[in-house]
Scaffold this motif. Structure first.
Motif, PDB file in Angstrom:
ATOM      1  N   GLU A 227      26.719 -12.980  20.199  1.00 47.50           N
ATOM      2  CA  GLU A 227      25.694 -12.389  19.068  1.00 47.50           C
ATOM      3  C   GLU A 227      26.234 -11.436  18.264  1.00 47.50           C
ATOM      4  OE1 GLU A 227      21.598 -12.833  21.896  1.00 47.50           O
ATOM      5  OE2 GLU A 227      22.848 -11.404  22.187  1.00 47.50           O
ATOM      6  N   TRP A 228      26.883 -10.545  18.771  1.00 50.43           N
ATOM      7  CA  TRP A 228      27.487  -9.469  17.857  1.00 50.43           C
ATOM      8  C   TRP A 228      28.631 -10.057  17.026  1.00 50.43           C
ATOM      9  CZ3 TRP A 228      25.780  -5.052  16.802  1.00 50.43           C
ATOM     10  CH2 TRP A 228      24.759  -4.277  17.721  1.00 50.43           C
ATOM     11  N   ALA A 229      29.282 -11.241  17.288  1.00 44.40           N
ATOM     12  CA  ALA A 229      30.275 -11.711  16.494  1.00 44.40           C
ATOM     13  C   ALA A 229      29.604 -12.147  15.316  1.00 44.40           C
ATOM     14  CB  ALA A 229      31.016 -12.843  17.012  1.00 44.40           C
ATOM     15  N   GLY A 253      16.593 -12.802  17.548  1.00 44.77           N
ATOM     16  CA  GLY A 253      17.020 -13.389  19.054  1.00 44.77           C
ATOM     17  C   GLY A 253      18.170 -14.348  18.766  1.00 44.77           C
ATOM     18  N   PHE A 254      18.482 -15.256  19.757  1.00 44.66           N
ATOM     19  CA  PHE A 254      19.714 -16.120  19.584  1.00 44.66           C
ATOM     20  C   PHE A 254      19.576 -17.191  18.802  1.00 44.66           C
ATOM     21  CE2 PHE A 254      22.627 -19.268  21.537  1.00 44.66           C
ATOM     22  CZ  PHE A 254      23.884 -18.373  21.699  1.00 44.66           C
ATOM     23  N   LYS A 255      18.489 -18.010  18.794  1.00 40.85           N
ATOM     24  CA  LYS A 255      18.274 -19.103  18.081  1.00 40.85           C
ATOM     25  C   LYS A 255      18.321 -18.499  16.697  1.00 40.85           C
ATOM     26  CE  LYS A 255      15.712 -22.561  20.856  1.00 40.85           C
ATOM     27  NZ  LYS A 255      14.577 -22.982  20.914  1.00 40.85           N
ATOM     28  N   ILE A 261      23.770 -18.054  10.830  1.00 39.42           N
ATOM     29  CA  ILE A 261      25.438 -18.419  10.712  1.00 39.42           C
ATOM     30  C   ILE A 261      25.353 -19.655  10.260  1.00 39.42           C
ATOM     31  CG2 ILE A 261      25.821 -19.381  13.164  1.00 39.42           C
ATOM     32  CD1 ILE A 261      27.621 -16.778  10.839  1.00 39.42           C
ATOM     33  N   GLU A 262      24.495 -20.864  10.518  1.00 35.92           N
ATOM     34  CA  GLU A 262      24.430 -21.924   9.962  1.00 35.92           C
ATOM     35  C   GLU A 262      24.379 -22.102   8.517  1.00 35.92           C
ATOM     36  OE1 GLU A 262      22.967 -25.042  13.423  1.00 35.92           O
ATOM     37  OE2 GLU A 262      21.376 -23.819  12.328  1.00 35.92           O
ATOM     38  N   MET A 278      23.167 -23.519  24.207  1.00 32.98           N
ATOM     39  CA  MET A 278      23.315 -22.430  24.905  1.00 32.98           C
ATOM     40  C   MET A 278      22.315 -21.678  25.567  1.00 32.98           C
ATOM     41  SD  MET A 278      26.921 -20.763  23.753  1.00 32.98           S
ATOM     42  CE  MET A 278      26.390 -19.139  24.534  1.00 32.98           C
ATOM     43  N   ASN A 279      21.005 -22.392  25.160  1.00 32.38           N
ATOM     44  CA  ASN A 279      19.780 -21.703  25.571  1.00 32.38           C
ATOM     45  C   ASN A 279      19.599 -21.501  27.070  1.00 32.38           C
ATOM     46  OD1 ASN A 279      18.749 -21.195  23.127  1.00 32.38           O
ATOM     47  ND2 ASN A 279      17.909 -23.459  22.813  1.00 32.38           N
ATOM     48  N   THR A 280      20.177 -22.517  27.807  1.00 31.73           N
ATOM     49  CA  THR A 280      20.258 -22.532  29.197  1.00 31.73           C
ATOM     50  C   THR A 280      21.142 -21.253  29.646  1.00 31.73           C
ATOM     51  OG1 THR A 280      19.872 -25.018  29.513  1.00 31.73           O
ATOM     52  CG2 THR A 280      20.684 -23.884  31.245  1.00 31.73           C
ATOM     53  N   GLU A 281      22.382 -21.157  29.063  1.00 32.05           N
ATOM     54  CA  GLU A 281      22.994 -20.093  29.570  1.00 32.05           C
ATOM     55  C   GLU A 281      22.206 -18.656  29.172  1.00 32.05           C
ATOM     56  OE1 GLU A 281      24.012 -22.958  27.926  1.00 32.05           O
ATOM     57  OE2 GLU A 281      26.015 -23.382  28.730  1.00 32.05           O
ATOM     58  N   ARG A 282      21.816 -18.485  27.966  1.00 33.09           N
ATOM     59  CA  ARG A 282      21.024 -17.608  27.812  1.00 33.09           C
ATOM     60  C   ARG A 282      19.803 -17.205  28.525  1.00 33.09           C
ATOM     61  NH1 ARG A 282      21.265 -12.805  25.055  1.00 33.09           N
ATOM     62  NH2 ARG A 282      19.330 -12.075  24.203  1.00 33.09           N
ATOM     63  N   VAL A 283      19.221 -18.269  29.265  1.00 36.48           N
ATOM     64  CA  VAL A 283      18.279 -18.093  30.166  1.00 36.48           C
ATOM     65  C   VAL A 283      18.708 -17.583  31.594  1.00 36.48           C
ATOM     66  CG1 VAL A 283      16.446 -18.963  31.847  1.00 36.48           C
ATOM     67  CG2 VAL A 283      16.411 -20.004  29.563  1.00 36.48           C
ATOM     68  N   TRP A 284      20.129 -18.092  31.907  1.00 34.46           N
ATOM     69  CA  TRP A 284      20.559 -17.443  33.161  1.00 34.46           C
ATOM     70  C   TRP A 284      21.052 -16.075  32.803  1.00 34.46           C
ATOM     71  CZ3 TRP A 284      24.519 -22.313  33.187  1.00 34.46           C
ATOM     72  CH2 TRP A 284      23.974 -23.307  33.936  1.00 34.46           C
TER      73      TRP A 284
END
Length: 314
Positions: A227-229, A253-255, A261-262, A278-284
């Motif tokens: 996110e910070w990148a 938010g992440f999305k 960036i797209e 990576m939404n799953t990883e974000r949930v984790w």
């Protein structure tokens, strides 16, 4: 000049494959039979064969027994294990340093969330160089360690393809596991940016957590680093400060960051698609999912982070 010490983690290659059983009653026998056929064709012989662990040793070319073994055989003091040990040593002497010498397979019964059942296959590949150092007192100073790793990785991929295994985790060395996410030139570049320190801090925190198998803190830090990148790139290159516009954590938010960036066209489509998954990883990361996080998933996020950094800043 002081000789560099040898680290086995630089050349011993590991990988993870898997296969799914269709009959509802998983058995490794058919896959193990196919594996045996493949390894035999490639010149390996069985060193150990158990229910869950199979180990092979390279025996090709088959050298003629040495004089002392022939003498022991003549007087009835030799047996098959003596012959195998003798042939292994002679074959080892003739092998290139980079050739795989011992390959171990561990079959782990596994079930997946969709109901499929099968096995994860953990593989360890030890090149001839390692055994030459241990058993023959050889030297590695003039050996191309990177070439050794490439050869072993290629061998494992070919074996998996011939047996019919699917790849869960690409071949790697333990030394590679602990490579920092940020190379020095990229770290130096980020230090010049207003939000670059956030990227480097989260990258370092994640690498340190992964080193000690702290998977949840690691995946959390890697996602924050991603996110910070994006925020850093938009501020420095696109002249858009999202922190001033919306405030980190209260805005897109992440999305939303992935969409931003797209829109710049700076990242490849395959990269943005991987980040969207990576939404799953974000949930984790947000602790909304119970259970352990596998290191495989964490390394996958780390790899996506590294690719993103290369596309944005290199």
């Amino acid at each position: 000049m002081q000789k560099r010490s040898f680290d086995p983690g630089e050349i011993e290659v590991e990988a993870e494959f898997y296969f799914i059983q269709d009959n509802g009653n998983p058995s490794a026998s058919s896959a193990q039979l196919q594996l045996a056929n493949v390894m035999t064709r490639r010149g390996y012989d069985v060193l150990h064969q158990g229910q869950r662990v199979w180990e092979y040793i390279f025996q090709n070319p088959q050298p003629s027994p040495r004089f002392w073994w022939r003498l022991k055989q003549k007087v009835g003091l030799a047996n098959k294990s003596d012959k195998t040990a003798e042939q292994s040593i002679e074959a080892l002497k003739q092998l290139r340093d980079d050739h795989p010498y011992r390959v171990k397979f561990r079959f782990i019964p596994t079930s997946w969330e969709n109901g499929d059942e099968g096995y994860v296959v953990e593989v360890e590949c030890i090149p001839a160089l390692r055994d030459k150092l241990d058993r023959l007192g050889g030297s590695f100073e003039d050996t191309n360690l990177k070439g050794t790793v490439r050869t072993c990785k290629s061998e494992l991929r070919d074996i998996a393809t011939e047996v019919g295994f699917s790849t869960l985790r690409e071949p790697f060395t333990r030394a590679e596991n602990h490579e920092p996410t940020l190379e020095q030139h990229l770290r130096k570049q980020l230090q010049e940016y207003e939000y670059g320190s956030y990227v480097t801090q989260f990258a370092d925190d994640a690498d340190e957590a992964l080193r000690y198998s702290l998977t949840r803190p690691a995946i959390s830090a890697y996602v924050h680093g991603i996110e910070w990148a994006i925020i850093c790139y938009l501020a420095e290159v696109e002249n858009r400060d999202l922190i001033e516009e919306e405030g980190y954590g209260r805005g897109k938010g992440f999305k939303g960051l992935i969409s931003e960036i797209e829109d710049t066209g700076q990242v490849k489509q395959v990269t943005s698609e991987a980040l969207r998954q990576m939404n799953t990883e974000r949930v984790w990361m947000a602790h909304h999912k119970e259970g352990e996080i596998s290191e495989v998933e964490v390394r996958r996020v780390k790899q996506r982070f590294s690719i993103l950094l290369e596309e944005l800043f290199l």
